[in-house]
Design an enzyme around this catalytic site. Sequence first.
Site, PDB file in Angstrom:
ATOM      1  N   HIS A  25      -4.521   0.174  -4.473  1.00  0.00           N
ATOM      2  CA  HIS A  25      -4.653  -0.275  -3.086  1.00  0.00           C
ATOM      3  C   HIS A  25      -3.308  -0.153  -2.368  1.00  0.00           C
ATOM      4  CE1 HIS A  25      -6.370  -3.126   0.034  1.00  0.00           C
ATOM      5  NE2 HIS A  25      -5.062  -3.278   0.252  1.00  0.00           N
ATOM      6  N   GLU A  26      -2.252  -0.687  -2.969  1.00  0.00           N
ATOM      7  CA  GLU A  26      -0.939  -0.647  -2.321  1.00  0.00           C
ATOM      8  C   GLU A  26      -0.369   0.766  -2.286  1.00  0.00           C
ATOM      9  OE1 GLU A  26      -0.079  -3.003  -0.572  1.00  0.00           O
ATOM     10  OE2 GLU A  26      -1.372  -4.566  -1.377  1.00  0.00           O
ATOM     11  N   HIS A  84      -1.779   2.500   0.684  1.00  0.00           N
ATOM     12  CA  HIS A  84      -1.043   2.151   1.903  1.00  0.00           C
ATOM     13  C   HIS A  84       0.209   3.016   2.012  1.00  0.00           C
ATOM     14  CE1 HIS A  84      -3.391  -1.067   3.482  1.00  0.00           C
ATOM     15  NE2 HIS A  84      -3.111  -1.951   2.545  1.00  0.00           N
TER      16      HIS A  84
END
Length: 256
Positions: A155-156, A159
């Site tokens: 997820h990070e 980003h």
Amino acid sequence: MDLRTSVSLLLLLLLGVCNAQHGLDNVQDSGSPDFLLEGDVFVPRTRNAMKCLGIPYSCLWPKSADGTVQIPYVLDSAYVLLYKTVDNTDRTNFASAMNDMQSKTCIRFIPRATQTAYLSIEANFGCSSLMGYIGDKQVVSLQRYGCVSHGIIQHELLHALGFYHEHTRSDRDKYVKINWANIEDGYDVNFQLQNTNNLNVTYDYSSVMHYARTAFGKNGLETIIPTKNPSAVIGQRNGISDLDVLKVNKLYNCKK
């Protein structure tokens, strides 16, 4: 390990789980030089990082001559040493998350040598990342208790590759309903629409970038309700979905 140490570890674990459940750390201290957008998108006030937020996908990592996108990284030593003992669990989780993304895309995570632009993956409080390519050292914060799991790591990293949360994409109102009244006071900014380029890929309830139904909800109330498929599971953190992979490959023009 004495009782005091055990209690301290338990408290850290509970804090980490709480942050991960919320869609990650959302502390916004007015006295801090930085702030978080959408809960875990890290924006330094002291630098011009907003260019990557104002124009979707404007800050992409450069492509190499061989067609891959090489992303140098440094891993915090805290993921290895804990109370003077060696613990490889965190490093195994990082390797698994990165290898999974590499096997399906043209993204390649490589240990940093002398590159100016790189990811500094640090065991700070909460889970957060800068948005897209900055061109310098950029921190990805992944707290040891609650953030260092397969799906949250990915997820990070997404980003850092330039992706917003799925529930804030420009066409989300066709697919989900936001229950604004159920959102904790002061946290509605985490649900604001973004002017995204959706890459001609349909909305993805199963995206690892999607928030859960009760994210930032008052007393566990639902804040996001799927409308096209009311029974859809949203907010999974098991790993990148097929459509997450498709979007990465489209954005970076991978040949996968």
